[in-house]
Write an enzyme that holds these catalytic residues in place. Structure first.
Site, PDB file in Angstrom:
ATOM      1  CG  ASP A 335      -1.769   1.195   1.368  1.00  0.00           C
ATOM      2  OD1 ASP A 335      -2.677   1.350   0.539  1.00  0.00           O
ATOM      3  OD2 ASP A 335      -1.549   1.991   2.301  1.00  0.00           O
ATOM      4  CD  GLU A 371      -2.172   2.262  -3.426  1.00  0.00           C
ATOM      5  OE1 GLU A 371      -3.361   2.495  -3.701  1.00  0.00           O
ATOM      6  OE2 GLU A 371      -1.732   2.287  -2.262  1.00  0.00           O
TER       7      GLU A 371
END
Length: 675
Positions: A335, A371
């Site tokens: 993330d 990401e």
């Protein structure tokens, strides 16, 4: 305070609790603490304390004799409270061991957890409301057979442990890991053609204070409390070994397990947030700080871990290895991965953490997915990560949505996306599979809502509808919300199938969102991070027939290697003079530069063959013709050869076709070329 246990001298490594037979060895790192207390709790919650001793490498350690697995514990760290210098020590706050393998207690914000009282250390004792670590036995290394699915054969399914299972009526213990590994669930995924499940955060996490004030919960779990312990609610009273048994069940079904991990920030938020672990142990070493001690909030959550700091790098690497070697995990999705590459001078693909990951003998062999952005300066880094990372490709998402919505000037961008986004990823020896393609993810509209809402419907989140993406490139076909009109429902279903077909026929690695194969809706809420209720759960009764189409598309991808090549295709000619890629004009010729400049170009015709760079000994591949038609009915002259329809989103009959052929409006067609 009762007398603590007898503490024998400790040692520097490993960090965390280690049962020894004679007791438990505890160790924790802090460069700026002046004293470190080990806090033990009996079954009635009574606390005893004993001092740990400082040693090399800023490690505080001690061998607590007579202690056994099952012991509840924490730390209290003493030192200066000087926020302007980055120090926030507060011995009134019980601190969770960053290396605890299991956690219990409240996983929710409380006033007593607050570390700061207007520039001074908050004096309230937090032990009654703070999470505690649990000493667990040392797990043996995971010994299950792993699928080891090649990237070229990978189809990822992004899911939430509770959201996927909570509303399915035939599962025992819905919302838990045991429900996730139920044979019925595994069979659904196998039939769908999924090869890897990517789980939203399973690390122990906290519900934030602002959500408590709104009577909401941290549903998604992107506020990590501890990077080793599974979230207690998912274990349903079992120990951490329950997680690896879930992994074992997935492996037996041929499905890999990928974890969405949040090493960019923690649940301690900004200066007004709770002091639970890292902030109290050594704030200046764990977090990115600005001059004057303020947090460098490049994540939008109040803090950012300093991934350029050796203790943080060690923590992340130890955590990742633990989940691979002990729990059997097959990969990770990072993330806000740009934060992991931030150094003192900005983002770098050669940041220390990346170099360590890419050469680590354990971690470089698992799937690593970034990401590739955060919200800090220069934070959008799509294409900027080193091999062997793959990356979420949000440009694929946006261009696919815009193309099927009928936006002008989008066709050239989608053409690049269909071939693995070579303009972004074809560098430094990276394969085409480095592009993780998706049209939907947990963050945003579901597939069904892309066709039913033009604007987000997020009032239930309590932020006056301001949260979530504003640019969704969606369309309320037939009007917003559910529609009973059969023609509208058919139009929406066709749009969903076209988007799925675009995803599953493109070069790169496809990722599906859980529930899209069922036509799941979230009522237009495109940010269900706090919706632990039917809004955020998958509706298994929405459109179960749609999964047959998804299964047919994944089967085509599986049987047609030409759709999932690792080499980038640039129209180069092979030894027989055949180009590996040709963009075809409906008039019966190759596309020319001027053809791409037509603003209202609403279709793409792609002739695909085996990569020209493939060795002569490589297995032959059946050529295909992929036709995406977002416009009106199209008449096209096909390339020379015998062609037959293998898939049509318009339900055109499969079999041979003549040229010129007529392609229905708003349709995707895949044709096979006979040798």
């Amino acid at each position: 305070m009762r007398t603590g246990p007898k503490i024998a001298p400790g040692w520097e490594a490993p960090l965390g609790p280690v049962p020894t037979g004679e007791g438990v060895h505890f160790s924790v790192t802090s460069a700026h603490a002046t004293r470190m207390e080990l806090c033990l709790f009996d079954p009635e919650g009574q606390e005893t304390r004993a001092d740990l001793q400082p040693g090399p490498g800023h490690v505080w350690s001690g061998h607590a004799l007579g202690i056994r697995p099952g012991q509840r514990y924490g730390f209290r760290a003493h030192g200066p409270y000087q926020p302007e210098a980055g120090h926030r020590f507060n011995p009134a706050k019980l601190l969770l061991d960053p290396y605890a393998r299991a956690v219990e207690g409240p996983m929710i914000w409380s006033e007593a957890l607050t570390g700061d009282a207007g520039g001074f250390a908050d004096p309230r004792d937090s032990a009654a409301v703070a999470p505690r670590g649990i000493v667990t036995p040392i797990l043996p290394d995971y010994d299950g057979a792993r699928p080891h699915t090649p990237w070229s054969e990978t189809v990822i399914y992004e899911a939430h442990v509770k959201g996927l299972t909570a509303a399915r009526p035939d599962l025992a213990a819905p919302g838990t890991l045991s429900a996730l590994a139920d044979p019925a669930m595994l069979e659904h995924l196998r039939t769908l053609g999924v090869t890897a499940i990517e789980l939203l955060p399973v690390h122990a996490f906290l519900t934030d204070g602002f959500l408590v004030a709104r009577n909401l919960t941290n549903y998604w779990g992107y506020q990590t409390l501890n990077f080793f312990a599974p979230h207690p609610a998912y274990l349903a009273g079992q120990g951490p070994e329950a997680f690896r048994e879930t992994v074992r069940a997935f492996h037996a079904a041929g499905i890999e397990v990928i974890l969405d991990v949040v090493y960019n920030h923690t649940c301690e938020a900004d200066a007004g947030g709770p002091t639970l672990s890292f902030r109290g142990l050594d704030n200046a070493r764990y977090y990115r700080l600005l001059p004057g001690g303020a947090y460098d909030n490049v994540t939008g959550t109040g803090n950012a871990l300093d991934c350029d700091s050796p203790p943080v790098q060690r923590l992340i690497l130890d955590s990742l290895r633990y989940w691979v070697t002990k729990m059997g995990v097959d990969g990770f999705r990072f993330d806000l991965g740009a934060t992991l590459g931030r150094t003192a001078t900005g983002f770098s693909a050669r940041a220390g953490l990346f170099d360590a990951l890419c050469q680590d003998p354990v971690l470089r062999r698992v799937k690593l997915i970034a990401e590739p952005w955060d919200i800090g300066p220069g934070g959008y880094r799509l294409g900027g990560f080193p091999h062997p990372f793959a990356e979420w490709n949000d440009r694929f998402r946006d261009t696919a949505r815009q193309f099927w919505r009928g936006d002008d000037g989008v066709a050239p961008a989608l053409a690049d996306a269909l071939t693995g986004s070579a303009g972004i990823f074809d560098r430094a020896g990276r394969p085409a599979t480095a592009s993780v393609n998706f049209v939907t993810a947990h963050d945003g509209f579901t597939l069904a809502d892309l066709t039913a809402y033009a604007e987000r419907q997020n009032a239930a989140n309590g932020e006056d509808g301001r949260d979530g993406h504003a640019a969704n490139y969606s369309q309320a076909l037939g009007g917003a919300g559910p529609q009973a009109d059969p023609a509208t429902r058919a139009l929406r279903r066709r749009r969903m199938i076209n988007l799925l077909a675009t995803l599953l026929t493109a070069q790169g690695t496809p990722m599906l969102l859980a529930g899209d194969e069922l036509g799941n809706s979230q009522g237009g809420n495109n940010n269900t991070y706090a919706q632990d209720n039917p809004t955020g759960w998958v509706d298994w009764a929405a459109d179960p027939d749609l999964r047959e189409t998804v299964a047919a598309l994944t089967a085509l991808r599986r049987t047609l290697p030409v759709l999932r090549q690792t080499a980038f295709l640039h129209g180069k000619h092979d030894a027989n003079g055949q180009p590996d890629l040709t963009w075809w004009h409906e008039a019966g010729r190759a596309m020319q530069s001027a053809d791409w400049e037509v603003p209202d170009l609403r279709h793409l015709i792609l002739h695909l063959r085996r990569a020209a760079t493939a060795p002569p000994s490589a297995a032959p591949m059946t050529p295909v013709l992929l036709i995406l038609n977002a416009g009106p009915t199209l008449t096209a002259r096909l390339p020379p050869g015998a062609w037959s329809i293998a898939f049509s989103s318009a339900d055109e009959p499969h079999g041979p076709v003549d040229t010129p052929c007529t392609l229905p409006a708003a349709s995707t067609t895949l044709l096979l070329q006979k040798r």
